[in-house]
Design an enzyme around this catalytic site. Sequence first.
Site, short mmCIF file in Angstrom:
data_model
loop_
_atom_site.label_atom_id
_atom_site.label_comp_id
_atom_site.label_asym_id
_atom_site.label_seq_id
_atom_site.Cartn_x
_atom_site.Cartn_y
_atom_site.Cartn_z
N LEU A 59 -4.47 80.26 40.26
CA LEU A 59 -4.46 78.89 39.71
C LEU A 59 -4.06 77.85 40.77
CD1 LEU A 59 -4.22 76.99 37.10
CD2 LEU A 59 -1.80 77.57 37.18
N ASP B 23 3.56 63.89 27.49
CA ASP B 23 4.28 62.73 26.95
C ASP B 23 5.15 63.13 25.76
OD1 ASP B 23 5.05 60.10 26.84
OD2 ASP B 23 3.25 59.39 25.82
N HIS C 108 13.69 65.74 28.87
CA HIS C 108 13.03 66.02 30.15
C HIS C 108 13.32 67.46 30.60
CE1 HIS C 108 11.75 61.96 30.32
NE2 HIS C 108 12.93 61.43 30.57
C1 IPE Z 1 2.46 58.63 31.03
O1 IPE Z 1 3.45 58.55 30.07
C2 IPE Z 1 3.03 59.13 32.32
C3 IPE Z 1 3.44 60.53 32.34
C4 IPE Z 1 3.30 61.40 31.37
C5 IPE Z 1 4.07 60.96 33.56
P1 IPE Z 1 4.23 57.18 29.79
O2 IPE Z 1 5.20 57.50 28.71
O3 IPE Z 1 4.78 56.65 31.05
O4 IPE Z 1 3.07 56.23 29.29
P2 IPE Z 1 3.11 54.88 28.44
O5 IPE Z 1 4.04 53.95 29.16
O6 IPE Z 1 3.60 55.24 27.08
O7 IPE Z 1 1.68 54.43 28.42
C1 IPE Z 2 7.09 62.04 29.30
O1 IPE Z 2 7.98 61.74 28.30
C2 IPE Z 2 7.75 62.22 30.65
C3 IPE Z 2 7.48 61.13 31.62
C4 IPE Z 2 6.77 60.06 31.40
C5 IPE Z 2 8.08 61.28 32.92
P1 IPE Z 2 8.53 60.27 28.06
O2 IPE Z 2 9.78 60.09 28.88
O3 IPE Z 2 7.48 59.26 28.31
O4 IPE Z 2 8.92 60.35 26.53
P2 IPE Z 2 8.66 59.23 25.43
O5 IPE Z 2 7.24 58.83 25.52
O6 IPE Z 2 9.59 58.10 25.74
O7 IPE Z 2 8.99 59.92 24.14
MG MG Z 3 6.09 58.35 27.14
#
Ligand code: IPE
Ligand code: IPE
Ligand code: MG
Length: 247
Positions: free
Chosen positions: A129, A18, A35
């Site tokens: 792995l 995240d 990303h």
């Molecule tokens: C969880 O992250 C999903 C992934 C890392 C793929 P999100 O960014 O979607 O989660 P919330 O919405 O903050 O809970």
């Molecule tokens: C995690 O990073 C990637 C996915 C959920 C696909 P985020 O896109 O959720 O990044 P934040 O949480 O908005 O910073």
């Molecule tokens: Mg996120």
Amino acid sequence: MAEDCPQKVPAHVAIIMDGNGRWARARGLPRTMGHKKGVEAVREAVRTAGDLGISYLTLFAFSSENWRRPEAEVTDLMGLLKAFIRRDLADLHRENVRIRIIGEREHLRSDILPLLLEAEETTRNNTALTLVIAFNYGSRDEITRAMRKIAREVEAGRLQPQAITPELIDAHLDTAGMPDPDLIIRTSGEERLSNFLLWQGAYSELVFVPEFWPDFSRELFISTLERFATRERRFGGLAPITAAAGQ
Ligand code: IPE
Ligand code: IPE
Ligand code: MG
């Protein structure tokens, strides 16, 4: 095994990757750059997990709820997954990595599903792995699909309700045959599971780190494993079992 690794490593580490968007925002960059950097962190995490002798590494790449994001971001994330598999599959295969995908796959777009199947098929006999990619994954969806399969067997008269056990439910989940995660790591400082491995994580140790996913380096991975190693796992019993000693 690398010299800088903890003495005993968990068999299965799962990571909620995240913070890509916030990593980018902190630098005045568009989310998409976060990303992109996140994919580099994936490569480093896979390499580190392999070096340390971890058996299973599960990465939460796209949740069943991530479809709620703007279409452009969803398209972007799909593009990155496709590019990752196209570019990295041969290398992963050479490194003897087995790929497994968990998540709902029947409704995936026709340009994604064949790539996922190819990744699984190409690497199915590899023995290093196991890299588990959680894509279009949500625990509630996974458990719901498992319940439907079980209900159909009961309906057809092939299964008695009293034969439904935790082991039978396990065997109907996308993770069938995998050990439960010993450790679930979430980056970016958020402290929630966001519908990730709710059944399998019943006794997982949870470690939350403040760094955003693109900053998840080999050193940070190792220090997180060291934090895990100090935990006492009791599994409901009384005798503490230190995580470092295994189960
Ligand atoms: C969880 O992250 C999903 C992934 C890392 C793929 P999100 O960014 O979607 O989660 P919330 O919405 O903050 O809970
Ligand atoms: C995690 O990073 C990637 C996915 C959920 C696909 P985020 O896109 O959720 O990044 P934040 O949480 O908005 O910073
Ligand atoms: Mg996120």
